[in-house]
Each structure stands twice: as structure tokens, then as C-alpha cells.
Design an enzyme around this catalytic site. Structure first.
Site, short mmCIF file in Angstrom:
data_model
loop_
_atom_site.label_atom_id
_atom_site.label_comp_id
_atom_site.label_asym_id
_atom_site.label_seq_id
_atom_site.Cartn_x
_atom_site.Cartn_y
_atom_site.Cartn_z
N LYS A 13 81.66 3.59 -39.09
CA LYS A 13 81.51 3.58 -37.63
C LYS A 13 81.15 4.97 -37.10
CE LYS A 13 85.76 2.10 -37.08
NZ LYS A 13 86.19 2.04 -38.50
N ARG A 87 91.30 -1.86 -30.85
CA ARG A 87 91.83 -2.24 -32.15
C ARG A 87 92.86 -3.37 -32.04
NH1 ARG A 87 90.79 3.13 -34.76
NH2 ARG A 87 91.22 2.97 -36.96
N ARG A 126 85.81 11.01 -48.45
CA ARG A 126 85.33 11.52 -47.16
C ARG A 126 85.76 12.97 -46.92
NH1 ARG A 126 86.33 8.04 -41.85
NH2 ARG A 126 88.49 7.99 -42.57
N ARG A 160 91.09 14.36 -44.13
CA ARG A 160 92.11 13.83 -43.23
C ARG A 160 93.41 13.53 -43.98
NH1 ARG A 160 89.14 9.27 -39.72
NH2 ARG A 160 91.20 8.34 -40.00
N ARG A 171 96.58 1.00 -43.35
CA ARG A 171 95.52 0.93 -42.32
C ARG A 171 94.74 -0.38 -42.46
NH1 ARG A 171 92.76 6.46 -43.67
NH2 ARG A 171 91.23 6.00 -42.05
P1 ADP Z 1 84.69 5.08 -40.16
O1 ADP Z 1 84.34 5.92 -38.96
O2 ADP Z 1 84.35 3.63 -39.98
O3 ADP Z 1 86.11 5.26 -40.62
P2 ADP Z 1 82.92 6.95 -41.60
O4 ADP Z 1 81.66 6.89 -40.80
O5 ADP Z 1 83.77 8.15 -41.45
O6 ADP Z 1 83.78 5.58 -41.37
O7 ADP Z 1 82.51 6.74 -43.13
C1 ADP Z 1 83.51 6.76 -44.17
C2 ADP Z 1 82.93 7.50 -45.39
O8 ADP Z 1 81.88 6.71 -45.97
C3 ADP Z 1 82.31 8.85 -45.07
O9 ADP Z 1 82.60 9.73 -46.14
C4 ADP Z 1 80.80 8.56 -44.97
O10 ADP Z 1 80.01 9.70 -45.35
C5 ADP Z 1 80.63 7.42 -45.96
N1 ADP Z 1 79.64 6.41 -45.52
C6 ADP Z 1 79.43 5.96 -44.25
N2 ADP Z 1 78.49 4.99 -44.23
C7 ADP Z 1 78.10 4.81 -45.53
C8 ADP Z 1 77.16 3.93 -46.17
N3 ADP Z 1 76.44 3.05 -45.47
N4 ADP Z 1 77.04 4.02 -47.51
C9 ADP Z 1 77.78 4.92 -48.23
N5 ADP Z 1 78.68 5.77 -47.70
C10 ADP Z 1 78.84 5.72 -46.36
P1 AMP Z 2 90.23 6.43 -37.07
O1 AMP Z 2 89.84 7.86 -36.87
O2 AMP Z 2 89.49 5.48 -36.18
O3 AMP Z 2 90.21 6.03 -38.52
O4 AMP Z 2 91.75 6.33 -36.60
C1 AMP Z 2 92.76 7.07 -37.26
C2 AMP Z 2 94.14 6.60 -36.80
O5 AMP Z 2 94.29 6.86 -35.38
C3 AMP Z 2 94.43 5.10 -36.95
O6 AMP Z 2 94.87 4.75 -38.25
C4 AMP Z 2 95.52 4.90 -35.88
O7 AMP Z 2 96.77 5.40 -36.33
C5 AMP Z 2 95.04 5.82 -34.75
N1 AMP Z 2 94.12 5.12 -33.83
C6 AMP Z 2 92.81 5.40 -33.61
N2 AMP Z 2 92.29 4.57 -32.68
C7 AMP Z 2 93.30 3.73 -32.33
C8 AMP Z 2 93.38 2.61 -31.45
N3 AMP Z 2 92.32 2.19 -30.74
N4 AMP Z 2 94.58 1.97 -31.35
C9 AMP Z 2 95.66 2.39 -32.04
N5 AMP Z 2 95.65 3.41 -32.90
C10 AMP Z 2 94.47 4.08 -33.06
#
Ligand code: ADP
Ligand code: AMP
Length: 215
Positions: A13, A87, A126, A160, A171
């Protein structure tokens, strides 16, 4: 145009939101990023939220809805990308009310489908530029030059605290229990569009581009 990127942790995302910001001048609203900023600023809310986040649980609806509400009033260019919000069903209802109050519409909800095995690989690989927040992956998206951010030239990177297998298990449970009902919720409203999140980053971006151009 306002859109939601919906998908489990690691679905891509944030990666796709940043592409949309660059390509379309949209504004990314990531509640995860906002909560991490609150923690960095040392606020009491941030510190309390960080404990919940590190366990892989969801922060309370009131807190995240409040964070989004503050941002909706600000200028937002070509529209909002909601990333990691809503969420829960309560958050989705609250977002609907907030958008209506600001005279805004929700134009598409893009569900990014990725299986659990791929999510684990993505989350555990990541890393993020500490300076500009660009997101990388050890295998699928390394920096072009080792140790140097492609975007800003920064040389400090972070991982992270919740990007470990234990927190990820929790999660994912939270996602399937509390967030996945939003798929039916938005499908019923005719807003849901599904893309294959397992495809390479550019291919996912292309699929999202197509969805948005037809919404
Ligand atoms: P989210 O925001 O949904 O938690 P991220 O955008 O941070 O996910 O992506 C999670 C990890 O996967 C990151 O390390 C990113 O570089 C990698 N990633 C994202 N999209 C892809 C994809 N389509 N194919 C392979 N790796 C990806
Ligand atoms: P994310 O960066 O989206 O992976 O979110 C990291 C963490 O932040 C999640 O595992 C939750 O603990 C908290 N969080 C982020 N967005 C929300 C949301 N919309 N509602 C509740 N918790 C959230």
C-alpha cells in the site's frame, strides 16, 4: 479523486501510494506513519500507541479517526489516498461521515491481494530511508547503490519494530478479523476494485492506474 488502498500488512500500500503521489499529485494519508510520527515526537499518545503497535494490535478507533479528521481540512491537491485506514467497520463508517461533511466523495477502494507467505517475506525484508521515508526491500527493491537512498541520497536506514514474525502473526490476525470485513462493506457499495498485489511493483502500479482511470 479520493481512494482507499486496502490490503494486509506488506501488501504494498505504501509503495503504491508514493507512486500515486509522484504521478498524480495526490496526498497520502497513512495512519501508521502518523502514529510513528507521534511516537517520534515523544507525545504521550504516541508512546501509548507504540506499545500497541509493537504487539501487532490495532490502535483505538477514536485515535486514528481523530488523526484523519485533522488532515481532511488541509489542502490536498488531487485528492487523498487513504493508506492503512480504515481498518475496522467503525472507522469505515466514520470516514464516510467525514467525507460527506467535507463535501468529498470516495471514488474507489483498491483491494491489493497478496498471500500470507509473500507477506512474511515482504515484511521481514522491508527497510526505510530514515531521512525521506522511501521504502525498500532487501530482495525485491534494494537501493540502486548499496547504502544510499535512491530518492534523497540519505545513508541511514531503519527497520520497523513491528516488522518481525511474531508481531506480523498478530497483525495478520487483526487484518483477517477486523479489516477484511471491509471488503464486503465496500463491495456492497459498488466501490471495490481488486488488483493482484503479487505482481511486480510496476505491474501493480499499472493495474491501479487502469482502475483509477476507469473510476
Ligand atoms: P504496506 O504499506 O502495505 O505495509 P509496503 O508498501 O511497505 O506495504 O511494502 C512492503 C514491502 O514489500 C516493502 O519492503 C516493499 O519494498 C516491498 N514491496 C511492495 N510492493 C511489492 C511488490 N509488488 N513486489 C515485491 N515487493 C514489494
Ligand atoms: P501500518 O504502518 O499501516 O502497517 O500500521 C502499523 C500499526 O499502526 C498497525 O499494526 C496498528 O497497530 C497501527 N495502525 C495503523 N493504522 C491504524 C488504523 N487505521 N487503525 C488502528 N490501528 C492502526
Amino acid at each position: 479523486m479520493n481512494i482507499i488502498l486496502l490490503g494486509p500488512p506488506g501488501a504494498g500500500k505504501g509503495t503504491q501510494a508514493k507512486i500515486l503521489v509522484d504521478e498524480r499529485g495526490m496526498t497520502q494519508l497513512s495512519t501508521g506513519d502518523m502514529l510513528r510520527e507521534a511516537k517520534t515526537s515523544g507525545s504521550e499518545m504516541g508512546n501509548r500507541a507504540a506499545e500497541v503497535m509493537n504487539r501487532g494490535e490495532l490502535v483505538s478507533d477514536d485515535i486514528v479517526v481523530g488523526l484523519i479528521e485533522e488532515k481532511l481540512a488541509a489542502p490536498h491537491g488531487a485528492g487523498f489516498i487513504f493508506d492503512g485506514f480504515p481498518r475496522t467497520l467503525a472507522q469505515a463508517d466514520a470516514l464516510g461521515d467525514l467525507l460527506a461533511r467535507h463535501g468529498e466523495t470516495l471514488d474507489a477502494v483498491v483491494e491489493m491481494r497478496v498471500d500470507d507467505a509473500a507477506l512474511t517475506r515482504r515484511i521481514t525484508g522491508r527497510f526505510t530511508c530514515a531521512n525521506c521515508g522511501a521504502v525498500y526491500h532487501d530482495e525485491t527493491k534494494p537501493t540502486a547503490k548499496a547504502g544510499v537512498c535512491d530518492v534523497c541520497g540519505g545513508t541511514t536506514f531503519t527497520r520497523r519494530a513491528d516488522d518481525n514474525e511474531d508481531a506480523l502473526r498478530q497483525r495478520l490476525m487483526e487484518y483477517y478479523k477486523k479489516t477484511s470485513p471491509l471488503i464486503g462493506y465496500y463491495h456492497a457499495k459498488g466501490a471495490l476494485r481488486v488488483v493482484d498485489g503479487l505482481a511486480p511493483i510496476d505491474a501493480v502500479a499499472g493495474a491501479i492506474r487502469k482502475v483509477l482511470d476507469n473510476s
